[in-house]
Design a protein around this motif. Structure first.
Motif, PDB file in Angstrom:
ATOM      1  N   GLN A 177      -2.071  -8.360   4.785  1.00  0.00           N
ATOM      2  CA  GLN A 177      -2.713  -8.108   3.272  1.00  0.00           C
ATOM      3  C   GLN A 177      -1.961  -8.061   1.906  1.00  0.00           C
ATOM      4  O   GLN A 177      -1.916  -8.816   1.162  1.00  0.00           O
ATOM      5  N   ALA A 178      -0.983  -7.000   2.611  1.00  0.00           N
ATOM      6  CA  ALA A 178       0.326  -6.886   0.968  1.00  0.00           C
ATOM      7  C   ALA A 178       1.372  -8.204   1.467  1.00  0.00           C
ATOM      8  O   ALA A 178       1.503  -8.685   0.213  1.00  0.00           O
ATOM      9  N   ARG A 179       1.148  -8.728   2.442  1.00  0.00           N
ATOM     10  CA  ARG A 179       1.981 -10.130   2.340  1.00  0.00           C
ATOM     11  C   ARG A 179       1.542 -10.856   2.109  1.00  0.00           C
ATOM     12  O   ARG A 179       2.189 -11.571   0.919  1.00  0.00           O
ATOM     13  N   THR A 180       0.376 -10.731   1.432  1.00  0.00           N
ATOM     14  CA  THR A 180      -0.604 -12.357   1.244  1.00  0.00           C
ATOM     15  C   THR A 180      -0.743 -12.133  -0.664  1.00  0.00           C
ATOM     16  O   THR A 180      -0.598 -12.892  -0.998  1.00  0.00           O
ATOM     17  N   TYR A 181      -0.870 -11.229  -0.285  1.00  0.00           N
ATOM     18  CA  TYR A 181      -0.617 -10.320  -2.311  1.00  0.00           C
ATOM     19  C   TYR A 181       0.845 -11.140  -2.969  1.00  0.00           C
ATOM     20  O   TYR A 181       0.605 -10.919  -4.147  1.00  0.00           O
ATOM     21  N   VAL A 182       1.591 -10.083  -1.656  1.00  0.00           N
ATOM     22  CA  VAL A 182       2.790 -10.438  -2.741  1.00  0.00           C
ATOM     23  C   VAL A 182       3.062 -12.030  -2.907  1.00  0.00           C
ATOM     24  O   VAL A 182       3.353 -12.239  -4.204  1.00  0.00           O
ATOM     25  N   ASP A 183       2.130 -12.788  -2.138  1.00  0.00           N
ATOM     26  CA  ASP A 183       3.047 -14.265  -1.946  1.00  0.00           C
ATOM     27  C   ASP A 183       1.874 -14.864  -3.790  1.00  0.00           C
ATOM     28  O   ASP A 183       2.631 -15.635  -3.834  1.00  0.00           O
ATOM     29  N   GLU A 184       0.573 -13.845  -3.710  1.00  0.00           N
ATOM     30  CA  GLU A 184       0.003 -14.186  -4.745  1.00  0.00           C
ATOM     31  C   GLU A 184       0.625 -14.301  -5.857  1.00  0.00           C
ATOM     32  O   GLU A 184       0.784 -14.949  -7.116  1.00  0.00           O
ATOM     33  N   LEU A 185       1.303 -13.074  -6.187  1.00  0.00           N
ATOM     34  CA  LEU A 185       1.921 -12.884  -7.460  1.00  0.00           C
ATOM     35  C   LEU A 185       3.201 -14.024  -7.524  1.00  0.00           C
ATOM     36  O   LEU A 185       3.707 -14.114  -8.755  1.00  0.00           O
ATOM     37  N   ALA A 186       3.779 -13.745  -6.384  1.00  0.00           N
ATOM     38  CA  ALA A 186       4.680 -14.766  -6.446  1.00  0.00           C
ATOM     39  C   ALA A 186       4.022 -15.974  -7.005  1.00  0.00           C
ATOM     40  O   ALA A 186       4.566 -16.505  -7.943  1.00  0.00           O
ATOM     41  N   LYS A 187       3.623 -16.723  -6.302  1.00  0.00           N
ATOM     42  CA  LYS A 187       2.933 -17.761  -6.810  1.00  0.00           C
ATOM     43  C   LYS A 187       2.576 -17.972  -8.176  1.00  0.00           C
ATOM     44  O   LYS A 187       3.208 -18.961  -9.222  1.00  0.00           O
ATOM     45  N   ALA A 188       2.162 -16.623  -8.872  1.00  0.00           N
ATOM     46  CA  ALA A 188       1.663 -16.641 -10.511  1.00  0.00           C
ATOM     47  C   ALA A 188       3.127 -16.459 -10.639  1.00  0.00           C
ATOM     48  O   ALA A 188       2.576 -16.257 -12.208  1.00  0.00           O
ATOM     49  N   ARG A 189       3.997 -16.016 -10.733  1.00  0.00           N
ATOM     50  CA  ARG A 189       5.433 -16.144 -11.307  1.00  0.00           C
ATOM     51  C   ARG A 189       5.708 -14.634 -11.973  1.00  0.00           C
ATOM     52  O   ARG A 189       6.078 -15.344 -12.946  1.00  0.00           O
ATOM     53  N   VAL A 190       5.396 -13.546 -11.531  1.00  0.00           N
ATOM     54  CA  VAL A 190       5.410 -12.594 -12.186  1.00  0.00           C
ATOM     55  C   VAL A 190       7.270 -11.697 -11.707  1.00  0.00           C
ATOM     56  O   VAL A 190       8.030 -13.264 -11.171  1.00  0.00           O
ATOM     57  N   ASP A 191       7.118 -11.387 -12.443  1.00  0.00           N
ATOM     58  CA  ASP A 191       9.078 -11.135 -12.637  1.00  0.00           C
ATOM     59  C   ASP A 191       9.506  -9.758 -11.508  1.00  0.00           C
ATOM     60  O   ASP A 191      10.377  -9.953 -10.785  1.00  0.00           O
ATOM     61  N   LEU A 192       8.421  -9.379 -10.854  1.00  0.00           N
ATOM     62  CA  LEU A 192       9.127  -8.071 -10.435  1.00  0.00           C
ATOM     63  C   LEU A 192       7.786  -8.224  -9.669  1.00  0.00           C
ATOM     64  O   LEU A 192       6.183  -7.830  -9.428  1.00  0.00           O
ATOM     65  N   VAL A 193       7.512  -6.846  -8.568  1.00  0.00           N
ATOM     66  CA  VAL A 193       6.858  -6.300  -7.626  1.00  0.00           C
ATOM     67  C   VAL A 193       6.642  -4.949  -7.704  1.00  0.00           C
ATOM     68  O   VAL A 193       7.538  -4.100  -7.567  1.00  0.00           O
ATOM     69  N   LYS A 194       5.453  -4.481  -8.460  1.00  0.00           N
ATOM     70  CA  LYS A 194       5.227  -2.400  -8.588  1.00  0.00           C
ATOM     71  C   LYS A 194       4.497  -1.880  -7.308  1.00  0.00           C
ATOM     72  O   LYS A 194       3.436  -2.162  -6.848  1.00  0.00           O
ATOM     73  N   MET A 195       5.058  -0.575  -6.943  1.00  0.00           N
ATOM     74  CA  MET A 195       3.913  -0.052  -5.690  1.00  0.00           C
ATOM     75  C   MET A 195       3.777   1.058  -6.336  1.00  0.00           C
ATOM     76  O   MET A 195       5.044   1.883  -6.920  1.00  0.00           O
ATOM     77  N   TRP A 196       2.407   2.041  -6.258  1.00  0.00           N
ATOM     78  CA  TRP A 196       2.001   3.296  -6.167  1.00  0.00           C
ATOM     79  C   TRP A 196       2.397   3.856  -4.781  1.00  0.00           C
ATOM     80  O   TRP A 196       1.856   3.501  -3.408  1.00  0.00           O
ATOM     81  N   VAL A 197       3.149   4.699  -4.168  1.00  0.00           N
ATOM     82  CA  VAL A 197       3.683   5.683  -3.115  1.00  0.00           C
ATOM     83  C   VAL A 197       3.701   7.580  -3.271  1.00  0.00           C
ATOM     84  O   VAL A 197       4.480   7.913  -4.165  1.00  0.00           O
ATOM     85  N   ASP A 198       2.898   7.761  -3.818  1.00  0.00           N
ATOM     86  CA  ASP A 198       2.064   9.028  -4.060  1.00  0.00           C
ATOM     87  C   ASP A 198       1.156   9.233  -3.759  1.00  0.00           C
ATOM     88  O   ASP A 198      -0.173   9.056  -3.589  1.00  0.00           O
ATOM     89  N   ASP A 199       0.846  10.803  -3.245  1.00  0.00           N
ATOM     90  CA  ASP A 199      -0.859  10.899  -2.731  1.00  0.00           C
ATOM     91  C   ASP A 199      -0.772  12.126  -3.885  1.00  0.00           C
ATOM     92  O   ASP A 199      -2.453  12.748  -3.981  1.00  0.00           O
ATOM     93  N   HIS A 200      -0.552  12.308  -5.317  1.00  0.00           N
ATOM     94  CA  HIS A 200      -0.625  13.126  -6.317  1.00  0.00           C
ATOM     95  C   HIS A 200      -1.345  14.071  -5.961  1.00  0.00           C
ATOM     96  O   HIS A 200      -2.249  14.472  -5.913  1.00  0.00           O
ATOM     97  N   LEU A 201       0.042  15.610  -5.449  1.00  0.00           N
ATOM     98  CA  LEU A 201      -0.212  16.137  -4.946  1.00  0.00           C
ATOM     99  C   LEU A 201      -1.707  16.950  -3.287  1.00  0.00           C
ATOM    100  O   LEU A 201      -1.773  17.659  -4.263  1.00  0.00           O
ATOM    101  N   GLY A 202      -1.233  15.322  -3.114  1.00  0.00           N
ATOM    102  CA  GLY A 202      -2.676  15.700  -2.080  1.00  0.00           C
ATOM    103  C   GLY A 202      -3.798  15.175  -2.283  1.00  0.00           C
ATOM    104  O   GLY A 202      -4.915  15.578  -1.198  1.00  0.00           O
ATOM    105  N   ARG A 203      -3.913  15.051  -3.394  1.00  0.00           N
ATOM    106  CA  ARG A 203      -5.556  14.433  -3.740  1.00  0.00           C
ATOM    107  C   ARG A 203      -6.250  13.047  -3.206  1.00  0.00           C
ATOM    108  O   ARG A 203      -7.067  12.879  -3.186  1.00  0.00           O
ATOM    109  N   TYR A 204      -4.631  12.273  -2.794  1.00  0.00           N
ATOM    110  CA  TYR A 204      -5.207  10.575  -2.797  1.00  0.00           C
ATOM    111  C   TYR A 204      -4.066  10.103  -1.258  1.00  0.00           C
ATOM    112  O   TYR A 204      -3.219  10.747  -1.460  1.00  0.00           O
TER     113      TYR A 204
END
Ligand code: ZN
Length: 437
Positions: A177-204
């Protein structure tokens, strides 16, 4: 008659295209890190700097602007912003309109922020890309925008569950799924890719390593860089091992170490501090004096300032269970910025402005001040917001420093920011592509 009209219109157009602007007698900080030039003229045509020197001849018909005593610095490039999602003190998908986006880009530009990266909150990536492409066709309205489209998080991960953030990031649960969405973004010609890697002090739940590894790998396959919101030192190391190109915030749970520094260098990665973002988590408990600073109030409606100063708003900040911790996170972020800078890691410039109470424009100047307080020199800070930022974006051939052949994205200041970084606020005028904003 008609024919004559067409001819003169064509003439007028060619005159416009050939229009030369000369900024005369300035002190020029070019962003390369070398000492400023004094009493030089900057010749601009077709949006780009054509010449810099003490003895340049202005072509006849040029628009000559005498700026004796003033300082020119590169326009600020903010590598971490969020554009178009907030109105007043609320974030909502409905705010993401062309009008709101362009108003925010104009506001950034009025503060000398000539480029901004919208970092993963563009709920309608196609709209932002249309605005960006129009700018790249020469219709620059406000700051030049770069877009990460929609960022990535895990199912019910941070920040999806925050007000106004539902449905903004892609919530992924499989690598495919992640790869498919990255491909979608690339097709839309974004400039870069962003992700959130954080449990927000254990909350999520945090984005799992196999998922962010897929995002980074697929981004690289599509020739896109990958940036991550992160918090923990351990996550930063694992992300860098997976190929990460930029830390979109400071590590805030621990002191950065030589292992992290080695990994950042191995990836030629960029570290962005977002110190004002940390401040915004606690500073409003006691209304800061700058809420009355004309440099702040000129862009922020009075009712918003009133709300920010109000008891309910203050109490909400002061009663946050993480209030004391947040102050420590800011201190940790500042120490880590200095350590990474001293170690020779590329320091990018970013603020995380755009979400409620993280004020676009003012905060970029405050960020520079906080970076100096953290121990960087004003020259290092200006480089971070120009040369380093352009290098991260892969556009250093055309942007970043103020050198022959590059775009004339610059700020004219009344006072020299190398004497005091707060002089970045003495804005006389702002040019983007040689056009006065
Ligand atoms: Zn952000």
């Amino acid at each position: 008659m008609k024919r004559r009209f067409c001819l003169s219109a064509a003439l007028a157009l060619s005159t416009l295209a050939a229009q030369v602007t000369v900024l005369k007698n300035v002190r020029l900080i070019d962003g390369t890190g070398r000492q400023p030039f004094t009493d030089v003229s900057v010749v601009i045509s077709g949006g780009r700097i054509r010449d810099i020197g003490g003895n340049v001849q202005a072509p006849s018909g040029a628009n000559v602007v005498d700026l004796s005593g003033k300082t020119v610095m590169p326009g600020i490039t903010n590598l971490h912003g969020h554009v178009g999602m907030t109105k007043g003190l609320a974030q909502a998908k409905e705010n993401f309109t062309q009008d709101n986006i362009e108003a925010q880009l104009r506001n950034y530009a009025s503060y000398g922020v000539t480029s901004v990266v919208s970092m993963g909150s563009d709920i309608d990536p196609a709209l932002m890309i249309r605005i960006r492409d129009r700018q790249r066709d020469g219709h620059v309205i406000g700051a030049r925008v770069y877009s990460a489209g929609r960022g990535f998080t895990g199912l019910k991960g941070y920040p999806s569950m925050l007000p106004g953030n539902q449905g903004v990031p892609f919530e992924v649960s499989t690598a495919a799924q992640a790869r498919t969405y990255v491909d979608e973004l690339a097709k839309a010609r974004v400039d870069l890719v962003k992700m959130w890697v954080d449990d927000h002090l254990g909350r999520y739940p945090s984005l799992a390593p196999e998922l962010y590894t897929a995002v980074i790998d697929q981004a690289h396959k599509r020739k896109l860089k990958a940036a991550a919101h992160l918090f923990y030192l351990a996550d930063a190391k694992k992300l860098l091992d997976a190929g990460l190109d930029a830390m979109a915030h400071s590590v805030r749970d621990a002191e950065v170490d030589s292992d992290l520094i080695a990994k950042l260098k191995k990836n030629n990665a960029t570290a962005i501090a977002t110190l004002t973002r940390e401040q915004s988590t606690f500073v409003y408990a006691t209304p800061p004096a700058w809420l009355d600073d004309p440099f702040f109030t000129r862009a922020v409606p009075g009712d918003i300032i009133k709300t920010v100063k109000s008891d309910p708003f203050r109490n909400k900040v002061a009663n946050d269970p993480d209030f004391e911790k947040n102050k420590q996170f800011f201190q940790q972020a500042s120490r880590n910025l200095k350590k990474l800078s001293d170690a020779g890691v590329r320091i990018g410039f970013g603020t995380d402005t755009g979400p409620p109470a993280r004020f676009q424009g003012y905060f970029e100047h405050w960020e520079m001040e906080l970076m100096v307080q953290a121990g960087l020199t004003p020259m290092q800070v200006l480089q971070s917001a120009s040369k380093n930022a352009a290098e991260f974006l892969g556009v250093a051939k055309d942007f970043g420093t103020l050198e022959k052949g590059k775009y004339a994205d610059l700020i004219v200041l009344d006072k020299n920011p190398l004497d005091d970084i707060r002089n970045s606020r003495t804005i006389h005028s702002v040019y983007i592509g040689g056009v006065k904003q």
